[in-house]
Write a protein that holds these residues in place. Structure first.
Motif, PDB file in Angstrom:
ATOM      1  N   TYR A 164      15.180   3.358   4.127  1.00  0.00           N
ATOM      2  CA  TYR A 164      14.690   4.452   2.940  1.00  0.00           C
ATOM      3  C   TYR A 164      16.181   4.720   2.082  1.00  0.00           C
ATOM      4  CZ  TYR A 164       9.902   5.238   4.488  1.00  0.00           C
ATOM      5  OH  TYR A 164       8.681   5.489   4.959  1.00  0.00           O
ATOM      6  N   ASN A 184       4.944   6.467   6.687  1.00  0.00           N
ATOM      7  CA  ASN A 184       4.740   6.920   5.390  1.00  0.00           C
ATOM      8  C   ASN A 184       5.972   7.204   4.801  1.00  0.00           C
ATOM      9  OD1 ASN A 184       5.064   9.524   6.696  1.00  0.00           O
ATOM     10  ND2 ASN A 184       2.862   9.944   6.275  1.00  0.00           N
ATOM     11  N   ARG A 185       6.080   7.797   3.636  1.00  0.00           N
ATOM     12  CA  ARG A 185       7.218   8.349   2.920  1.00  0.00           C
ATOM     13  C   ARG A 185       7.876   9.577   3.535  1.00  0.00           C
ATOM     14  NH1 ARG A 185       8.071   5.440  -1.749  1.00  0.00           N
ATOM     15  NH2 ARG A 185       9.254   7.058  -2.852  1.00  0.00           N
ATOM     16  N   GLU A 186       7.135  10.204   4.426  1.00  0.00           N
ATOM     17  CA  GLU A 186       7.440  11.459   5.004  1.00  0.00           C
ATOM     18  C   GLU A 186       7.990  10.966   6.531  1.00  0.00           C
ATOM     19  OE1 GLU A 186       4.393  11.322   3.629  1.00  0.00           O
ATOM     20  OE2 GLU A 186       5.305  12.272   1.918  1.00  0.00           O
ATOM     21  N   ASP A 210       0.748  -1.275   0.053  1.00  0.00           N
ATOM     22  CA  ASP A 210       0.042  -0.046   0.048  1.00  0.00           C
ATOM     23  C   ASP A 210       0.872   1.278  -0.051  1.00  0.00           C
ATOM     24  OD1 ASP A 210       1.087  -0.029   2.612  1.00  0.00           O
ATOM     25  OD2 ASP A 210      -1.125  -0.150   3.285  1.00  0.00           O
ATOM     26  N   GLY A 211       2.172   1.290  -0.214  1.00  0.00           N
ATOM     27  CA  GLY A 211       3.335   2.488  -0.134  1.00  0.00           C
ATOM     28  C   GLY A 211       3.699   2.623   1.109  1.00  0.00           C
ATOM     29  N   LEU A 212       3.173   2.080   2.409  1.00  0.00           N
ATOM     30  CA  LEU A 212       3.727   2.478   3.663  1.00  0.00           C
ATOM     31  C   LEU A 212       4.858   1.589   3.841  1.00  0.00           C
ATOM     32  CD1 LEU A 212       0.413   2.908   5.572  1.00  0.00           C
ATOM     33  CD2 LEU A 212       1.695   4.641   4.613  1.00  0.00           C
ATOM     34  N   TRP A 213       5.464   1.818   4.978  1.00  0.00           N
ATOM     35  CA  TRP A 213       6.622   0.733   5.379  1.00  0.00           C
ATOM     36  C   TRP A 213       6.340   0.304   6.856  1.00  0.00           C
ATOM     37  CZ3 TRP A 213      11.592   0.224   3.307  1.00  0.00           C
ATOM     38  CH2 TRP A 213      11.889   0.511   2.047  1.00  0.00           C
ATOM     39  N   THR A 255       6.467   9.571   9.087  1.00  0.00           N
ATOM     40  CA  THR A 255       5.612   9.830   9.927  1.00  0.00           C
ATOM     41  C   THR A 255       4.801   8.589  10.545  1.00  0.00           C
ATOM     42  OG1 THR A 255       5.144  12.334   9.260  1.00  0.00           O
ATOM     43  CG2 THR A 255       3.313  11.083  10.827  1.00  0.00           C
ATOM     44  N   SER A 273       6.688  12.135  13.960  1.00  0.00           N
ATOM     45  CA  SER A 273       7.500  12.263  13.148  1.00  0.00           C
ATOM     46  C   SER A 273       8.891  11.469  13.535  1.00  0.00           C
ATOM     47  CB  SER A 273       7.922  13.422  12.317  1.00  0.00           C
ATOM     48  OG  SER A 273       8.874  13.318  11.456  1.00  0.00           O
ATOM     49  N   THR A 329       4.187   1.730  11.699  1.00  0.00           N
ATOM     50  CA  THR A 329       3.924   1.727  10.115  1.00  0.00           C
ATOM     51  C   THR A 329       4.270   3.297   9.971  1.00  0.00           C
ATOM     52  OG1 THR A 329       2.566  -0.136  10.350  1.00  0.00           O
ATOM     53  CG2 THR A 329       2.289   1.424   8.471  1.00  0.00           C
ATOM     54  N   VAL A 363       1.894   6.107  11.298  1.00  0.00           N
ATOM     55  CA  VAL A 363       0.481   6.036  10.902  1.00  0.00           C
ATOM     56  C   VAL A 363      -0.130   4.990  11.707  1.00  0.00           C
ATOM     57  CG1 VAL A 363       0.746   7.404   8.898  1.00  0.00           C
ATOM     58  CG2 VAL A 363       0.805   4.698   8.931  1.00  0.00           C
TER      59      VAL A 363
END
Length: 188
Positions: free
Chosen positions: A138, A66-68, A26-29, A70, A101, A64, A72
Motif C-alpha cells: 500500500y 479493502n483499502r482499510e 474492483d478496488g480491492l487488493w 480488512t 483487520s 482479499t 473480505v
C-alpha cells in the motif's frame, strides 16, 4: 552489509516464503502468499519417502483486503503436504480470516481462530507476515508515505513513524527525512 562468511557447511533444507500483492479492478487488493519446504536429499516420513529436491510443503494463502486493510475474502490451497489426504483438508478453515483487520489484532485473531488443530501450522505462520506485506504494498499507492523535503506536506503524521527503530520520532532519520514530525527532546 552482508552476513559474515560461514564456516564450511552443507545445505540440507530450504524454506521459501513469497508474497505478491495485486491491485484488483474492483478496488480491492489480493495478497497471494506461498510457503515451500524442500529437502536436498530423500527423506522418509511416516507417509512415505519424499525425494530430495521435491516439495515437502507447497502451500498457498490468498487474502482479499479493502483499502482499510480488512480481509473480505480468504482461501488456502495445499499442493504438497507431508500427509496427503489429511493436511490438505484444512483449507476451508482459512475463511475464518474474513473480517479480521490486518492493522488491529490480526495476529491474535489468527491465533484464536486457527492455532493448533484448528488450522495448519505452516499456513497460519504464513498468515502472520501479511500485515507488513500489505503495508509495503500500500505504501505510496494507497497510503502516502512522502513528507520530506521537496514533497507536499501530508496533513497527518506519516504512518511509518514510530513503527520501527530507524523511524522512531526522536531519531535522526526522522529529523532528516520528516523534519516536521521529529519529536523534540523534553528537557529533563
Amino acid at each position: 552489509m552482508p552476513l559474515s562468511s560461514p564456516v564450511p557447511r552443507a545445505l540440507r533444507h530450504t524454506r521459501a516464503i513469497e508474497v505478491e500483492a495485486f491491485a484488483r479492478d474492483d478496488g480491492l487488493w489480493d495478497l497471494d502468499a506461498r510457503i515451500t519446504d524442500v529437502k536436498v536429499r530423500d527423506v522418509t516420513l511416516a507417509s512415505g519417502v519424499r525425494t530430495g529436491g521435491t516439495y515437502l510443503h507447497n502451500l498457498h494463502l490468498r487474502i482479499t483486503i479493502n483499502r482499510e486493510l480488512t480481509i473480505v475474502d480468504a482461501e488456502a490451497a495445499s499442493d504438497a503436504v507431508p500427509y496427503p489426504g489429511y493436511c490438505d483438508t484444512i483449507a476451508p478453515a482459512y475463511k475464518k480470516l474474513i473480517g479480521l483487520s490486518l492493522m488491529k489484532g490480526f495476529r491474535l485473531g489468527v491465533k484464536e481462530r486457527l492455532s493448533g488443530v484448528l488450522g495448519c501450522t505452516h499456513l497460519s505462520e504464513l498468515a502472520q507476515i501479511l500485515p507488513t506485506a500489505a503495508i509495503q504494498a500500500y505504501a505510496n499507492d494507497v497510503i502516502q508515505t512522502r513528507d520530506g523535503a521537496g514533497h507536499d506536506p501530508l496533513p497527518d503524521k506519516p504512518f511509518q513513524i514510530d513503527k520501527c527503530h530507524a523511524l522512531r520520532a526522536e531519531g535522526p532519520a526522522v529529523a532528516v527525512y520528516y523534519p516536521r514530525w521529529v519529536a523534540k527532546a523534553v528537557p529533563g
